[in-house]
Design an enzyme around this catalytic site. Structure first.
Site, PDB file in Angstrom:
ATOM      1  N   SER A 180       6.955   7.321  12.965  1.00 48.23           N
ATOM      2  CA  SER A 180       6.757   6.029  12.326  1.00 48.23           C
ATOM      3  C   SER A 180       7.520   4.901  13.011  1.00 48.23           C
ATOM      4  CB  SER A 180       7.202   6.107  10.870  1.00 48.23           C
ATOM      5  OG  SER A 180       8.597   5.913  10.805  1.00 48.23           O
ATOM      6  N   ASP A 227       0.799  -1.227   0.000  1.00 48.52           N
ATOM      7  CA  ASP A 227       0.000   0.000   0.000  1.00 48.52           C
ATOM      8  C   ASP A 227       0.829   1.273   0.000  1.00 48.52           C
ATOM      9  OD1 ASP A 227       1.028  -0.319   2.523  1.00 48.52           O
ATOM     10  OD2 ASP A 227      -0.856  -0.224   3.609  1.00 48.52           O
ATOM     11  N   HIS A 228       2.095   1.185   0.386  1.00 50.62           N
ATOM     12  CA  HIS A 228       2.910   2.402   0.540  1.00 50.62           C
ATOM     13  C   HIS A 228       3.630   2.794  -0.747  1.00 50.62           C
ATOM     14  CE1 HIS A 228       2.220   2.062   4.832  1.00 50.62           C
ATOM     15  NE2 HIS A 228       3.017   3.077   5.090  1.00 50.62           N
ATOM     16  N   ARG A 243      -0.468  12.904  10.125  1.00 51.27           N
ATOM     17  CA  ARG A 243       0.851  13.499  10.390  1.00 51.27           C
ATOM     18  C   ARG A 243       1.074  14.702   9.494  1.00 51.27           C
ATOM     19  NH1 ARG A 243       3.944   7.794  11.235  1.00 51.27           N
ATOM     20  NH2 ARG A 243       3.327   7.708  13.412  1.00 51.27           N
ATOM     21  N   ASP A 284       4.084  -1.044  11.331  1.00 54.37           N
ATOM     22  CA  ASP A 284       3.630   0.288  10.964  1.00 54.37           C
ATOM     23  C   ASP A 284       3.050   0.918  12.224  1.00 54.37           C
ATOM     24  OD1 ASP A 284       2.813   1.911   8.232  1.00 54.37           O
ATOM     25  OD2 ASP A 284       1.570   2.368   9.980  1.00 54.37           O
ATOM     26  N   ARG A 295       9.437   2.966  11.200  1.00 52.36           N
ATOM     27  CA  ARG A 295      10.461   2.548  10.229  1.00 52.36           C
ATOM     28  C   ARG A 295      11.782   2.242  10.922  1.00 52.36           C
ATOM     29  NH1 ARG A 295       9.935   8.399   7.372  1.00 52.36           N
ATOM     30  NH2 ARG A 295       7.811   7.657   7.520  1.00 52.36           N
TER      31      ARG A 295
HETATM   32  C1  MIC Z   1       4.091   6.575   8.231  1.00 50.76           C
HETATM   33  O1  MIC Z   1       2.907   6.874   8.330  1.00 50.76           O
HETATM   34  O2  MIC Z   1       5.015   7.334   8.569  1.00 50.76           O
HETATM   35  C2  MIC Z   1       4.454   5.215   7.680  1.00 50.76           C
HETATM   36  C3  MIC Z   1       5.071   5.408   6.372  1.00 50.76           C
HETATM   37  O3  MIC Z   1       3.286   4.449   7.512  1.00 50.76           O
HETATM   38  C4  MIC Z   1       5.389   4.532   8.684  1.00 50.76           C
HETATM   39  C5  MIC Z   1       5.971   3.270   8.202  1.00 50.76           C
HETATM   40  C6  MIC Z   1       7.105   3.454   7.242  1.00 50.76           C
HETATM   41  O4  MIC Z   1       7.906   4.375   7.402  1.00 50.76           O
HETATM   42  O5  MIC Z   1       7.196   2.643   6.335  1.00 50.76           O
HETATM   43  C7  MIC Z   1       4.752   4.252  10.043  1.00 50.76           C
HETATM   44  O6  MIC Z   1       3.827   4.933  10.423  1.00 50.76           O
HETATM   45  O7  MIC Z   1       5.240   3.390  10.779  1.00 50.76           O
HETATM   46 FE1  SF4 Z   2       0.002   4.924   5.083  1.00 53.36          FE
HETATM   47 FE2  SF4 Z   2       1.302   5.649   7.306  1.00 53.36          FE
HETATM   48 FE3  SF4 Z   2      -0.164   7.407   5.930  1.00 53.36          FE
HETATM   49 FE4  SF4 Z   2      -1.371   5.488   7.234  1.00 53.36          FE
HETATM   50  S1  SF4 Z   2      -0.144   7.128   8.120  1.00 53.36           S
HETATM   51  S2  SF4 Z   2      -1.827   6.161   5.161  1.00 53.36           S
HETATM   52  S3  SF4 Z   2       0.038   3.794   6.996  1.00 53.36           S
HETATM   53  S4  SF4 Z   2       1.699   6.387   5.229  1.00 53.36           S
END
Ligand code: MIC
Ligand code: SF4
Length: 650
Positions: free
Chosen positions: A544, A65-66, A380, A120, A546
């Site tokens: 996140s 999905d990312h 975010r 995630d 990550r």
């Molecule tokens: C995000 O919302 O920052 C992400 C991308 O979903 C991350 C995961 C990632 O960095 O792949 C998260 O929330 O953990």
């Molecule tokens: Fe995707 Fe993270 Fe954004 Fe949710 S917050 S839509 S998991 S990138």
């Protein structure tokens, strides 16, 4: 200590070891896992490195999905690897286009009372149906898939008593924005949030999921709602009534802290640039012009959210100077709004329809213009996350976003003069799991050939922690450094499975033209035989899950992080990859140390003990020296992992 809570009941049913005392390390059994492609590729490479033949959870799902931009071969290389490894290891595979992991998991897999570990940070979305759903680094999720317990601190429970009903135009997003104004994004490590009280029954599951989703921004371990008649109705509407069971706190449940929110007193709120806790009421922001609006992300892209949007847009046109986009959270949502004509209403109003993916939320396209005000229903708004330096991103509810789309300005939706179009949750959802590939038999799995294209590297492995850390400060940063500051996503996201390439952009946002980058400085320190050190202030590593925010600095030779406080998932990721996370015993010592200073820690093996302080010495360029005391929250197991150079060495 909390008693009789939903949190306690789920932990009791999954507890494997440790004292049930807030702050003490415990381990729990994990029933389900989820991964997404941006963290999943590394997680499955780690699972492979552990030599596991088949996952040992009740259910594991791998979502794509990312990384959906597919600019260059990297993303599809990952997708193909993920599909093949899922088949080989007994994992469900949710194909690209099927939707955002948290939304799909809520629709198709979540079960009240079970534990879910996801790579995630927004995994707590499934707390909306009474799961204990926790975000973690990929390595922790790989360990859970391998059947290993999950280690965490026994939580303090913050009870949130909801009373009253939401008034028209006020939504679940306004509840969680209110929570962020009370608790902020820092200082909540080690807590879980549990919602209770008479107001709970007035909220549908998708509304609850918006709240638990964005609970991630509070920095708590997870957030949960009880599982009640509304949960049952949702699961039945998803054709999964058999997964329901009731789960509620005892009448005399005690919480470590109680916050009360009277739903009828809430007003439309917004998180202003550039932190989810920079909260104002929409009315207080004033009617500033808006250039871009996006509805979507795992926070607010449910069928109920999009039906409200469609009803507001029907027979209306968006303002001339705005760009308005909508990304449905899942294929189920997209198909349903397409079948019932809501999608046509959106298109007729002038909306740009985006793919069912994370997309703009993670800076994959839709960057706003310079100085443009962008309103998003996401979770975010960290500086630069949109892909535009100096961005002005506000987080709002779908109703507030639509009000801006229709008028071209920030406006309290109640001032639109439109009758509020109430949307009831769906009584039955369109069920088609055709884009989810179920696991195959062990015999079939053994024949699967893993697809490994050239951009898929191996997870890097650290070296043992040296007996003396002969450190040099490569960077000193301030408060609330997010993992987006440490490891930018957006256009760099495609390098998630290629650590040497991705490491080049660590702390890219602090780069100054003509000066060596963080990566270049870290490598110079490493090549000089010293150990890289990062200095942070409060709430280092927010955001996140990550693990690249630990892996890439580790790859560049970072051995120690010293901060005033460190966020939970990031601290765990540092341990997993053998970086020592230390805390200033006296936070004023943060001011004593600068970039380029030396930081020496001797006799690490005898100094590092549970609850024991660590002595270190700072040496300035002018030869001045100062002793400081550091501390940590590491368990005995954490310490042995760090000394070994990370989990992959254990
Ligand atoms: C995000 O919302 O920052 C992400 C991308 O979903 C991350 C995961 C990632 O960095 O792949 C998260 O929330 O953990
Ligand atoms: Fe995707 Fe993270 Fe954004 Fe949710 S917050 S839509 S998991 S990138």
């Amino acid at each position: 200590m909390a008693k009789g809570t939903v949190v306690q009941k789920i932990i009791d049913a999954h507890h494997l070891s440790g004292d049930k005392i807030p702050g003490q390390p415990i381990s729990v059994k994990i029933d389900q896992t989820l991964t997404q492609d941006a963290t999943g590729t590394m997680a499955y490479l780690e699972l492979e490195a552990m030599g596991i033949r088949r996952v040992r959870t009740e259910l594991s799902v791998s979502y794509v999905d990312h990384n959906m931009m597919q600019n260059g071969p990297e993303n599809q290389n990952d997708h193909l690897y993920l599909q093949s490894i899922a088949a080989a290891k007994g994992i469900y595979f949710s194909r690209p286009g099927n939707g955002i992991c948290h939304q799909v998991h809520l629709e198709r897999f979540g079960i009240p009372g079970k534990t879910l570990l996801g790579s995630d940070s927004h995994t707590p979305t499934n707390g909306g149906i009474g799961m204990m759903a926790i975000g973690a680094g990929g390595l922790d999720v790989a360990l859970a898939m391998a059947g290993k317990p999950f280690r965490m601190a026994y939580p303090k429970v913050i009870g949130v008593k909801l009373t009253g009903h939401l008034k028209p135009w006020i939504s679940a997003k306004d509840i969680i924005l209110k929570m962020l104004s009370v608790l902020s994004t820092k200082g909540n490590v080690g807590c879980m949030v549990e919602y209770f009280g008479p107001g709970v029954a007035s909220l549908s599951v998708p509304e609850r999921a918006t709240i638990t989703n964005m609970g991630a921004e509070l920095g708590v371990t997870t957030s949960l709602f009880p599982s009640d008649e509304r949960t049952k109705a949702f699961l039945e509407a998803q054709g999964r009534g058999a997964s329901w069971s009731e789960l509620k706190a005892d009448d005399d449940a005690e919480y470590d802290r109680v916050i009360e929110i009277d739903l009828k007193k809430l007003v439309p709120m917004a998180a202003c640039p550039s932190s989810p806790d920079n909260i104002k009421t929409v009315a207080d922001i004033g009617d500033i012009p808006v250039q871009q609006i996006i509805i979507g992300s795992c926070t607010n892209s449910s069928y109920q959210d999009l039906m409200l949007v469609a009803k507001l847009l029907k027979n209306r046109k968006i303002a001339k100077h705005v760009s308005f986009s909508i990304a449905p959270g899942s294929r189920q949502v997209l198909q349903m709004i397409s079948d019932n004509g809501a999608l046509a209403d959106m298109i007729a109003a002038g909306a740009r329809i985006l793919e069912t993916s994370c997309g703009a939320c993670i800076g994959q396209g839709m960057s706003p213009a310079n100085d443009a005000v962008t309103l998003r229903t996401f979770n975010r708004n960290f500086a630069g996350r949109t892909g535009t330096k100096g961005d002005m991103a506000y987080l709002v509810s779908p109703a507030t976003a639509c009000a801006a789309a229709l008028t071209g300005k920030f406006i309290d939706p109640r001032a639109l003069g439109i009758k509020f179009p109430k949307v009831n949750e769906a009584s039955s959802f369109l069920i088609d799991d055709g884009m989810i590939i179920p696991p195959v038999s062990e015999e079939e799995a053994a024949k699967v050939e893993i697809v490994r294209k050239p951009t898929i590297g191996k997870p890097p492995v650290n070296t043992k922690l040296p007996e003396t850390v002969n450190g040099e400060v490569v960077i000193k940063v301030g408060d609330k450094i997010t993992t987006d500051h440490i490891m930018p996503a957006g256009i760099h996201l495609k390098h998630r499975s290629n650590i040497p390439e991705y490491s080049k952009v660590v702390f890219e946002c602090f780069s100054e033209q003509g000066k060596p980058t963080f990566a270049q400085r870290a490598v110079a320190v490493r090549d000089s035989g010293k150990h890289g050190v990062i200095i942070g202030r409060e709430s280092y590593g927010q955001g996140s899950s990550r693990e690249h925010a630990a892996i890439c600095p580790m790859y560049l030779g970072i051995k120690v992080l010293v901060a005033v406080s460190i966020e939970r998932i990031h601290a765990a990721n540092l341990v997993n990859f053998g970086i020592l996370p230390l805390i200033f015993a006296n936070s004023a010592d943060y001011d004593q140390i600068a970039q380029g200073d030396s930081l020496k820690i001797c006799e690490i093996r005898s100094q590092l003990g549970v609850g024991k302080p660590v002595k270190a010495e700072i040496a300035k360029a002018n030869g001045e020296k100062k002793s400081i005391e550091l501390k940590h929250n590491l368990s005995a197991e954490d310490i042995s992992i760090i000394l070994a150079g990370g989990c992959l060495n254990c």
